[in-house]
Design a protein around this motif. Structure first.
Motif, mmCIF file in Angstrom:
data_model
loop_
_atom_site.group_PDB
_atom_site.id
_atom_site.type_symbol
_atom_site.label_atom_id
_atom_site.label_comp_id
_atom_site.label_asym_id
_atom_site.label_seq_id
_atom_site.Cartn_x
_atom_site.Cartn_y
_atom_site.Cartn_z
ATOM 1 N N VAL A 279 0.806 -1.278 0.149
ATOM 2 C CA VAL A 279 -0.137 0.115 -0.005
ATOM 3 C C VAL A 279 0.790 1.276 -0.013
ATOM 4 C CG1 VAL A 279 -1.848 1.306 1.257
ATOM 5 C CG2 VAL A 279 -1.748 -1.209 1.001
ATOM 6 N N LYS A 280 0.377 2.050 -0.711
ATOM 7 C CA LYS A 280 1.249 3.574 -0.633
ATOM 8 C C LYS A 280 1.179 4.171 0.439
ATOM 9 C CE LYS A 280 0.937 8.049 -3.157
ATOM 10 N NZ LYS A 280 0.224 8.927 -4.066
ATOM 11 N N ASN A 281 2.352 4.392 1.113
ATOM 12 C CA ASN A 281 2.296 5.076 2.441
ATOM 13 C C ASN A 281 2.583 6.624 2.326
ATOM 14 O OD1 ASN A 281 3.021 5.534 5.201
ATOM 15 N ND2 ASN A 281 4.941 4.706 5.211
ATOM 16 N N ASN A 282 1.527 7.050 1.951
ATOM 17 C CA ASN A 282 1.335 8.570 1.727
ATOM 18 C C ASN A 282 -0.220 8.856 1.799
ATOM 19 O OD1 ASN A 282 1.579 11.386 1.032
ATOM 20 N ND2 ASN A 282 2.382 11.202 -0.737
ATOM 21 N N PHE A 283 -0.513 9.166 2.961
ATOM 22 C CA PHE A 283 -1.991 9.443 3.207
ATOM 23 C C PHE A 283 -2.387 10.969 3.193
ATOM 24 C CE2 PHE A 283 -1.034 5.493 5.428
ATOM 25 C CZ PHE A 283 -2.436 4.806 5.335
ATOM 26 N N LYS A 284 -3.534 11.093 2.991
ATOM 27 C CA LYS A 284 -4.025 12.666 3.072
ATOM 28 C C LYS A 284 -4.408 12.715 4.571
ATOM 29 C CE LYS A 284 -7.304 16.185 1.569
ATOM 30 N NZ LYS A 284 -8.541 16.472 0.644
ATOM 31 N N PHE A 285 -4.689 11.726 5.231
ATOM 32 C CA PHE A 285 -5.024 11.891 6.609
ATOM 33 C C PHE A 285 -5.302 10.429 7.070
ATOM 34 C CE2 PHE A 285 -9.418 12.464 5.169
ATOM 35 C CZ PHE A 285 -9.873 11.595 5.882
ATOM 36 N N CYS A 286 -4.800 9.929 8.232
ATOM 37 C CA CYS A 286 -5.296 8.765 8.675
ATOM 38 C C CYS A 286 -5.566 8.767 10.298
ATOM 39 C CB CYS A 286 -3.779 7.875 8.401
ATOM 40 S SG CYS A 286 -4.306 6.046 9.130
ATOM 41 N N GLU A 287 -6.611 8.357 10.825
ATOM 42 C CA GLU A 287 -6.947 8.378 12.132
ATOM 43 C C GLU A 287 -7.646 7.033 12.597
ATOM 44 O OE1 GLU A 287 -8.139 13.242 12.192
ATOM 45 O OE2 GLU A 287 -9.850 11.692 12.542
ATOM 46 N N ALA A 288 -7.647 6.796 13.651
ATOM 47 C CA ALA A 288 -8.237 5.619 14.376
ATOM 48 C C ALA A 288 -9.128 6.151 15.537
ATOM 49 C CB ALA A 288 -7.289 4.685 15.149
ATOM 50 N N HIS A 289 -10.501 6.208 15.477
ATOM 51 C CA HIS A 289 -11.476 6.417 16.538
ATOM 52 C C HIS A 289 -11.791 5.337 17.271
ATOM 53 C CE1 HIS A 289 -12.993 10.311 14.057
ATOM 54 N NE2 HIS A 289 -11.720 10.153 14.103
ATOM 55 N N ILE A 290 -11.796 5.416 18.797
ATOM 56 C CA ILE A 290 -11.966 4.327 19.654
ATOM 57 C C ILE A 290 -13.075 4.838 20.643
ATOM 58 C CG2 ILE A 290 -10.951 2.788 21.310
ATOM 59 C CD1 ILE A 290 -8.170 3.670 20.216
ATOM 60 N N PRO A 291 -14.305 4.656 20.166
ATOM 61 C CA PRO A 291 -15.313 5.024 21.133
ATOM 62 C C PRO A 291 -15.634 4.240 22.293
ATOM 63 C CG PRO A 291 -16.311 3.635 19.175
ATOM 64 C CD PRO A 291 -14.743 3.693 19.223
ATOM 65 N N PHE A 292 -16.090 4.823 23.227
ATOM 66 C CA PHE A 292 -16.502 3.783 24.466
ATOM 67 C C PHE A 292 -18.011 4.190 24.815
ATOM 68 C CE2 PHE A 292 -11.960 4.538 24.813
ATOM 69 C CZ PHE A 292 -11.414 3.275 25.032
ATOM 70 N N TYR A 293 -18.741 3.664 24.245
ATOM 71 C CA TYR A 293 -20.293 3.660 24.389
ATOM 72 C C TYR A 293 -20.699 3.247 25.629
ATOM 73 C CZ TYR A 293 -20.268 5.208 19.281
ATOM 74 O OH TYR A 293 -20.297 5.776 18.340
#
Length: 422
Positions: A279-293
Motif C-alpha cells: 500500500v502507498k504510504n502517503n495518506f492525506k489523513f489517517c485516524e483511528a477512532h476508539i469510542p467507549f459507548y
C-alpha cells in the motif's frame, strides 16, 4: 361587453379542462389551424380554487405566444408540403433553444434558427430529449476513480476477517456536438485484482461480454477477466458515474488488532496497526477512532503511543489516534493505556446497542490520493474522443476507508455484518 368578452367564459376561448384519471387537468391551451392542432399545458403557480380569471394567469398568455410562434414559423412563406416537413423536422431542435425545459425564452423560432447553424438542425443524429443543450467552449474530459474499502477484522480463529473494495468511476465530458462519442479504458497492473459486479450508466452503448459475466459470486480462477475494461458512451452534459464495481483484493490495506479488558471503572486497551507493504504510504489523513459507548465521561487517561498523537474527547467518551500522513519505516504502530470513567449520564453520554459491555471496536478513517487498492487506473492515452477539437484529458484516483472496523478480540463479534451497517 361582459356577455361577449368576459374571460370567465372558457367556452369562448381556446382554454380547456381535460378529464384525466377522474380529475381535471386545467388549463390546456389548444386550437386548430390549417389542419394541425396546436396545444400546450401552461404551468400555473397559484391556487386554482376558486378558479382565477384567465387574464390573471401569465402562463396562459405565454402558452398562446409560443403556439402562435410555432404557427408563424411553420407557415411563413410556406408553399409546398416538403418545406413544411423540413420545418417540422427542425422543430424539436428549435424548441430546445426557444423553450428549454418548458421555460419560454423567445417565441420567434426564426431567431433560434438563425442562432444555430442549419447543418446542426438537419444533422442525421437527432438530439435526445435528455440533452437539452450543447456545450460550447474548450473540450475537456475529466475522469475520477474513487475506491472505498470496507473491512471487518476480529483476530479470532473461528471468525474470518472480511474486506471488500467498491469502486466508482466519475466522468465530466465538456465536448462540442450533439452526440460526441467517448471510449474510456480502465486498466490493471500485472498483479491487480480483477474488477467484478460491474454496473454501468445507461449512456454506455456496448460492453464486452467478459465484463458482464465477471461476478464476485463465481469462484475466482486464473481465467478471471483482468481487462482492459472498455466503456464506449455518449456523455450527458453534467458530471455522472460511468460505472461501479467491486473487487476482492488479497489483503486489507491496514491490518489491526484491538483488545479491551475491563477492570471495574477502568479499561485497559491495546491496539496494534500494520500497513501492508504493497500500500502507498502517503495518506492525506489517517485516524483511528476508539469510542467507549454506554459509559460515563472519560476522567483520566494514561497511554503510550509508538507513533502519532492521541486526542481525548472526554464528554463524548472518545479517543482519536491521529496517525498522520505516513506510517514509520517499520509499517507498524501501537497504542496502549488505561482509561478511567466517571458516573454515567443518560442524557449526554453516547449509547450504542451493538457495543454492550465488552463488545467494542476501533474504526479507521483514512484517505490516500493518486492510489487505488485494486491498481485500477485510466490511461490518458487510451481515452478515445470522437468530437471536434482535441480535448484536455485529466485523471484522478483516491482510496477512502468506509466501514473499516477492528473489533475487540476479547469479546463476541456482532451477530451479522449487515446489522453493523444499519
Amino acid at each position: 361587453m361582459e356577455s361577449r368578452d368576459s374571460c370567465s367564459r372558457i367556452n369562448k376561448t381556446s382554454v380547456y379542462g381535460l378529464k384525466v384519471g377522474g380529475e381535471e387537468l386545467w388549463p390546456v391551451v389548444a386550437f386548430l389551424k390549417n389542419g394541425i392542432v396546436y396545444a400546450c399545458v401552461p404551468l400555473v403557480e397559484q391556487t386554482l380554487s376558486p378558479r382565477p380569471a384567465l387574464i390573471s394567469i401569465s402562463a396562459i398568455s405565454q402558452g398562446f405566444e409560443l403556439l402562435f410562434g410555432i404557427q408563424d414559423f411553420l407557415y411563413s412563406s410556406q408553399k409546398i408540403d416538403t418545406e413544411l416537413n423540413t420545418k417540422l423536422s427542425q422543430l424539436p431542435d428549435l424548441l430546445l433553444q426557444a423553450c428549454p425545459f418548458g421555460t419560454l425564452l423567445d417565441a420567434n423560432l426564426q431567431n433560434s434558427l438563425d442562432s444555430i447553424s442549419f447543418a446542426s438542425v438537419t444533422h442525421p443524429q437527432k438530439q435526445p430529449a435528455w440533452k437539452a443543450g450543447t456545450y460550447k467552449g474548450k473540450p475537456q474530459v475529466s475522469i475520477a476513480i474513487t475506491e472505498k474499502v470496507k473491512s471487518m477484522q476480529y483476530d479470532k480463529q473461528d471468525i474470518a476477517d472480511t474486506w471488500q473494495v467498491v469502486g466508482t468511476v466519475t466522468c465530466k465530458c465538456d465536448l462540442e456536438g450533439i452526440m460526441p462519442n467517448v471510449t474510456i479504458s480502465l486498466s490493471l497492473p500485472t498483479n491487480g485484482s480483477p474488477l467484478q459486479d460491474i454496473l454501468v450508466h445507461p449512456c454506455v452503448t456496448s460492453l464486452d461480454s467478459a465484463i458482464l459475466t465477471s461476478s464476485s459470486i463465481d469462484a475466482m480462477d486464473d481465467s478471471a477477466f483482468s481487462g482492459p475494461y472498455k466503456f464506449p458512451f455518449t456523455p450527458p452534459l453534467e458530471s455522472f458515474n460511468l460505472c461501479y464495481y467491486t473487487s476482492q483484493v488479497p489483503v486489507p490495506p491496514i491490518l489491526g488488532f484491538y483488545q479491551m479488558k475491563e477492570e471495574e471503572v477502568q479499561l485497559k486497551i491495546t491496539v496494534n496497526l500494520k500497513l501492508h507493504e504493497s500500500v502507498k504510504n502517503n495518506f492525506k489523513f489517517c485516524e483511528a477512532h476508539i469510542p467507549f459507548y454506554n459509559r460515563g465521561p472519560i476522567t483520566h487517561v494514561e497511554y503510550k503511543v509508538s507513533f502519532g498523537q492521541l486526542e481525548v474527547f472526554r464528554e463524548k467518551s472518545l479517543l482519536i489516534w491521529i496517525i498522520g500522513q505516513k506510517f514509520p519505516k517499520s509499517m507498524e504502530i501501537s497504542l496502549s493505556g488505561t482509561v478511567t470513567f466517571g458516573a454515567k449520564s443518560h442524557e449526554k453520554q453516547p449509547f450504542d446497542h451493538i457495543c454492550i459491555g465488552g463488545t467494542a471496536y476501533l474504526k479507521l478513517h483514512f484517505r490516500i490520493l493518486d492510489y487505488t487498492l485494486t491498481g485500477c487506473y485510466a490511461d490518458q492515452h487510451s481515452v478515445q474522443v470522437f468530437a471536434s477539437g482535441k480535448p484536455k484529458i485529466s485523471t484522478h484516483r483516491k482510496l477512502i476507508s468506509s466501514d473499516y472496523y477492528i473489533w475487540n478480540s476479547k469479546a463476541p463479534a456482532p451477530v451479522t455484518y449487515g446489522s453493523l451497517l444499519l
